[in-house]
Design a protein around this motif. Structure first.
Motif, PDB file in Angstrom:
ATOM      1  N   ASP A   1      68.374 -52.765  27.225  1.00  0.00           N
ATOM      2  CA  ASP A   1      66.905 -52.748  27.170  1.00  0.00           C
ATOM      3  C   ASP A   1      66.355 -54.109  26.791  1.00  0.00           C
ATOM      4  O   ASP A   1      65.345 -54.567  27.352  1.00  0.00           O
ATOM      5  N   LEU A   2      67.008 -54.772  25.855  1.00  0.00           N
ATOM      6  CA  LEU A   2      66.579 -56.111  25.467  1.00  0.00           C
ATOM      7  C   LEU A   2      66.747 -57.078  26.640  1.00  0.00           C
ATOM      8  O   LEU A   2      65.847 -57.885  26.925  1.00  0.00           O
ATOM      9  N   ALA A   3      67.880 -57.003  27.335  1.00  0.00           N
ATOM     10  CA  ALA A   3      68.101 -57.883  28.484  1.00  0.00           C
ATOM     11  C   ALA A   3      67.004 -57.704  29.526  1.00  0.00           C
ATOM     12  O   ALA A   3      66.530 -58.682  30.125  1.00  0.00           O
ATOM     13  N   ASP A   4      66.584 -56.472  29.750  1.00  0.00           N
ATOM     14  CA  ASP A   4      65.551 -56.206  30.751  1.00  0.00           C
ATOM     15  C   ASP A   4      64.194 -56.777  30.357  1.00  0.00           C
ATOM     16  O   ASP A   4      63.338 -57.004  31.226  1.00  0.00           O
ATOM     17  N   GLN A   5      63.981 -57.013  29.072  1.00  0.00           N
ATOM     18  CA  GLN A   5      62.699 -57.542  28.594  1.00  0.00           C
ATOM     19  C   GLN A   5      62.614 -59.067  28.657  1.00  0.00           C
ATOM     20  O   GLN A   5      61.532 -59.633  28.537  1.00  0.00           O
ATOM     21  N   LEU A   6      63.740 -59.724  28.843  1.00  0.00           N
ATOM     22  CA  LEU A   6      63.762 -61.188  28.760  1.00  0.00           C
ATOM     23  C   LEU A   6      63.452 -61.821  30.118  1.00  0.00           C
ATOM     24  O   LEU A   6      63.815 -61.275  31.167  1.00  0.00           O
ATOM     25  N   PRO A   7      62.800 -62.965  30.127  1.00  0.00           N
ATOM     26  CA  PRO A   7      62.445 -63.616  31.399  1.00  0.00           C
ATOM     27  C   PRO A   7      63.685 -64.073  32.152  1.00  0.00           C
ATOM     28  O   PRO A   7      64.643 -64.567  31.558  1.00  0.00           O
ATOM     29  N   ASP A   8      63.667 -63.915  33.467  1.00  0.00           N
ATOM     30  CA  ASP A   8      64.837 -64.238  34.286  1.00  0.00           C
ATOM     31  C   ASP A   8      64.337 -64.762  35.626  1.00  0.00           C
ATOM     32  O   ASP A   8      63.871 -63.992  36.463  1.00  0.00           O
ATOM     33  N   PHE A   9      64.415 -66.080  35.807  1.00  0.00           N
ATOM     34  CA  PHE A   9      63.928 -66.685  37.047  1.00  0.00           C
ATOM     35  C   PHE A   9      64.739 -67.937  37.349  1.00  0.00           C
ATOM     36  O   PHE A   9      65.588 -68.350  36.556  1.00  0.00           O
ATOM     37  N   ASP A  10      64.483 -68.538  38.496  1.00  0.00           N
ATOM     38  CA  ASP A  10      65.238 -69.684  38.998  1.00  0.00           C
ATOM     39  C   ASP A  10      65.224 -70.841  38.005  1.00  0.00           C
ATOM     40  O   ASP A  10      64.163 -71.394  37.685  1.00  0.00           O
ATOM     41  N   ALA A  11      66.400 -71.228  37.526  1.00  0.00           N
ATOM     42  CA  ALA A  11      66.498 -72.316  36.545  1.00  0.00           C
ATOM     43  C   ALA A  11      66.251 -73.681  37.169  1.00  0.00           C
ATOM     44  O   ALA A  11      66.066 -74.658  36.437  1.00  0.00           O
ATOM     45  N   TYR A  12      66.241 -73.764  38.497  1.00  0.00           N
ATOM     46  CA  TYR A  12      66.098 -75.072  39.155  1.00  0.00           C
ATOM     47  C   TYR A  12      64.646 -75.438  39.447  1.00  0.00           C
ATOM     48  O   TYR A  12      64.368 -76.480  40.038  1.00  0.00           O
ATOM     49  N   LEU A  13      63.716 -74.596  38.998  1.00  0.00           N
ATOM     50  CA  LEU A  13      62.310 -74.974  39.043  1.00  0.00           C
ATOM     51  C   LEU A  13      62.030 -76.009  37.956  1.00  0.00           C
ATOM     52  O   LEU A  13      62.616 -75.960  36.869  1.00  0.00           O
TER      53      LEU A  13
END
Length: 824
Positions: free
Chosen positions: A282-294
């Motif tokens: 549940d905690l993992a699902d709440q954390l931001p997750d997007f392209d690190a190369y931006l």
């Protein structure tokens, strides 16, 4: 017993103490016939470690100062392939066994010298180069890691023999590369200054980038910058320091009280795996997750789960949740769960525990040898091996003096052969396909490039690792390569990979056996593709045999935790610390993999058979502790210097403060006799042992470092001011734009790449640890922007431009990961 990789190679090992004997041990472990040449009285290092370092060797005592002894040595040289020594520069020449004399006796001889400092360094060449003296001059003990800097502890001492470990791996690889090229390049003499090897091994602690983007700084670096800007002291306690550690790079306490180290940032799937393994989906699902190369200007949030470090907003809640979860199970249960989930983590161990660890013993990372002096002895295993060399697990104990078959050797005809052309690289013409990432794996290819190999790096079209690891570390680790991006889950990407494999001699990868086989690179599949093909594979916990953790994932810091480095450096199970330097084990593992490749090339030359050459982070963890990495019933306690207060190994091998700064005093061979020769200190030679350290510290503080250097000059004892890695780097910078880079002037060399395609200058240690007399060393070109060579590489294996366009359009290939070389 089946043939061994190096069973056709004879080595004369004149080495003493650690570096030279380590090279001999590595070659003996690969099957070479290694003859230890002892001086009268036996080896200089009178410790059980010498018995371990001598395993698989025979021994003969020769007095090189007598004409009869020297003649026997010359007869041995005439019938050998390799000579190893690690004396001060000039010693072998004075004995009549210098490089020219050796080649006059045997034109095909390949000799290796491992001095502490370069023989052409007028300021350093003649110094007594004890291990800690090398470390002190290079800068290993100063500003020793972010933790120590935040706690205000400077200098710090470590008993780990990094210079000898790096130097021995360079030496073993260079000898084998030279032997493999001997028919083309002839005999050679190779110098590997241990201080040069140390600086190369610590390259990531010397790397400097112009206008380094803030996004890549860890919480500890940010805090150091803040305190410096505000004039605040760096005086954190260990408990306070822990709150500046990233949640995915730290130790957690388990239900059994043992620490469990997690290293899971940067690879986009790993943080989520860790949280889910801990029951924190549940905690993992709440954390931001997007392209690190931006670029950060385009980030939709303040940080991404795919990008180190965790943002300030979420750091405490992630750490607190993980702390609570770890307390619900003992460490051994978490190890099993993490291993099954492919989540990187391991329990903290003492070195003594690692030497008895079931996986270490089952895998051959630790071996049991029946030693005639110590009985059943647990010893560090191979640091490099070939996967199908079953004899890698079988070790003969160290020799008794004079058990070498002297008469048998002297009955052989001398070896002969004409000298060949010089000026060529040992690996010229070798085509290497590099499938690695982060530091350890890419180090293989960048090292091979200096010897003339042609290296092609293959990365996925969608990056799996963040730009801190791929670009910042890649500036060094991917030098000298071309870059192609392929989607290996697509049919076209697989076909392109097959064409690249078909045109290659060597493939490199970092991954477990499971990951290797999933790529279609098992031993059977390799042999079907091309029986001469060599795969160089490194991983975290693999060994010559399978063990329960062979397929567990891991990184440098996890090898440190598992093998006892962190507990030793931190001072105990309650205060483990990573060993101060980025890539301490990573870089070394890459070098060890090159040692394994050298053996594979020599076997290929002899038999026409390729195969899998192996190394592992845990094996390199053994190597940096080599002088300590053994155990047996009745062994002296593991009481080497440990913890934050460590300043040396006894009174006569210790950091002291002089009137104008810190210095290292080394008199391990003379001890009190060294004091008697110095008028200021002669009266202290008879002071009781308990009183001597404080009295000596008081006297040293009365005069500047230069005074004490002169006082001890001209003997086997010495004083060395404590340098820093940054000062060492800055003192020898050569700008690339000036041209005519001299790799071998003095001991150290660093290049400021001020014409770099990144658009920023960067400082990188030059490839100067290996110094052949005859073969060519090249400065590898800059790491290309990922995908920059996709089109040219695909053309080279037969694709037409329209085919390449279609592959790029379909996502089977790509030309870039990001708009900028280094995302900001």
């Amino acid at each position: 017993m089946t043939a061994r990789p190096l069973d056709h190679i004879r080595v004369l090992d004149f080495g003493q103490y650690l570096a030279g004997p380590l090279v001999g041990m590595m070659l003996a472990d690969l099957g070479a016939e290694v003859i230890r040449i002892d001086p009268p009285g036996g080896p200089r290092l009178k410790e059980p470690a010498t018995d371990m370092l001598s395993r698989g060797k025979t021994a003969v005592t020769i007095d090189l100062k007598s004409e009869g002894g020297l003649q026997v040595a010359r007869e041995f040289v005439a019938r050998a392939d390799v000579v190893i020594e690690n004396f001060r520069p000039g010693v072998m020449e004075r004995l009549g066994l210098g490089p020219k004399a050796l080649r006059d006796i045997n034109p095909r001889i390949v000799s290796l010298s491992l001095p502490g400092f370069a023989s052409n360094d007028p300021a350093l060449a003649d110094l007594p180069a004890w291990e800690a003296v090398i470390a002190a001059r290079t800068g290993q003990f100063t500003d020793m890691g972010l933790n120590r800097r935040l706690m205000g502890i400077n200098p710090s001492f470590s008993p780990l023999t990094l210079a000898s470990a790096y130097g021995a791996s360079f030496g073993a690889m260079a000898l084998q590369f030279a032997l493999a090229a001997r028919d083309r390049t002839g005999g050679d003499h190779i110098e590997v200054p241990l201080a040069s090897a140390l600086l190369e091994g610590l390259v990531y602690n010397c790397e400097q980038i112009e206008d380094y983007p803030e996004r890549y700084k860890s919480p500890r670096e940010v805090e150091l910058d803040r305190r410096a800007a505000e004039g605040l002291p760096t005086d954190l306690s260990f408990a306070e320091l822990e709150e500046f550690l990233d949640p995915f790079y730290r130790t957690y306490t388990c239900a059994d009280g043992r620490g469990f180290y997690v290293v899971a940032g940067s690879v986009k799937t790993h943080p989520r795996r860790v949280l889910e393994t801990l029951g924190l989906k549940d905690l993992a699902d709440q954390l931001p997750d997007f392209d690190a190369y931006l670029d950060t200007a385009d980030w939709p949030d303040e940080w991404s789960l795919r990008n180190y470090p965790v943002g300030a907003r979420d750091r405490a809640r992630v750490s607190n949740a993980m702390k609570k979860a770890f307390l619900t199970r003992p460490s051994h249960e978490w190890e099993a769960l993490f291993g099954s989930a492919k989540a990187p983590g391991t329990a903290q161990r003492f070195s003594k525990e690692w030497l008895a660890d079931p996986h270490a013993l089952a895998s051959g990372l630790v071996l049991e040898v029946e030693d005639p002096r110590h009985g059943k002895m647990q010893q560090m295993g191979n640091v490099a091996w070939l996967a199908d060399d079953g004899a890698a697990l079988v070790k003969k104990p160290g020799p008794d003096p004079d058990d070498a078959p002297v008469s048998t050797i002297l009955a052989e005809p001398p070896r002969s052969g004409p000298p060949a052309a010089s000026g060529q690289g040992w690996l010229e013409g070798l085509k290497v396909l590099d499938l690695t990432n982060v530091i350890a794996g890419p180090t293989i290819g960048s090292t091979l490039a200096r010897f003339g190999a042609q290296v092609t790096s293959v990365q996925p079209t969608e990056p799996s690792v963040d730009p801190w690891n791929t670009v910042v570390f890649g500036l060094h680790a991917h030098r000298g390569k071309q870059s192609v991006l392929l989607n290996l889950s697509s049919d076209d990407g697989k076909q392109a990979m097959r064409r690249l494999i078909d045109s290659s001699d060597v493939i490199t990868m970092n991954g477990t056996d499971e990951q290797r086989d999933a790529l279609g690179l098992s031993a059977e599949e390799l042999a079907a593709i091309n029986p001469r093909l060599i795969l160089v594979q490194l991983d975290a916990f693999g060994g010559p045999a399978r063990g329960p953790k062979s397929d567990h994932l891991g990184y440098d810091d996890l090898a440190q935790a598992a093998t006892g480095v962190m507990v030793r450096f931190g001072g105990g199970m309650a205060t483990p610390e990573e060993h101060a330097h980025f890539g301490t084990i990573d870089v070394l593992t890459g070098y060890c993999a090159c040692v394994a490749l050298g053996a594979a090339l020599l076997r290929l030359q002899k038999t026409g058979k390729g195969g899998i050459a192996r190394a592992a982070l845990a094996a390199a963890g053994n190597l940096i502790q080599a002088q300590l990495m053994y155990d047996f019933e009745g062994r002296a306690p593991f009481d080497e210097p440990a913890g934050r207060a460590a300043m040396g190994w006894g009174t006569f091998y210790h950091c002291y403060r002089a009137a104008d700064g810190w210095m290292f005093f080394a008199a391990p061979a003379e001890e009190r006799e060294a004091l008697r020769r110095v008028s200021d200190l002669a009266s202290m030679a008879d002071i009781p042992e308990k009183e001597l350290p404080d009295a000596l510290a008081d006297h040293f503080a009365r005069q500047p470092v230069d005074y004490w250097q002169k006082a001890f000059s001209g003997s086997s004892s010495t004083v060395m001011p404590l340098g820093s890695l940054h000062d060492t780097r800055d003192a020898v910078l050569q700008p690339e734009s000036a041209g005519n880079i001299d790799l071998m002037r003095g001991t150290f060399s660093v290049i400021r790449h001020d014409m770099h395609p990144m658009g920023r200058w960067c400082d990188l240690v030059a490839p100067n640890a290996v110094r052949p007399e005859r073969a060519r060393i090249v400065i590898p070109g800059p790491m290309p922007k990922y995908g920059a060579d996709t089109r040219s590489i695909l053309r080279s294996v037969g694709y037409a431009d329209e085919d390449i366009d279609a592959m790029i359009s379909a996502g089977s290939a790509a030309e870039s990961w990001s708009a900028k070389y280094l995302p900001e």
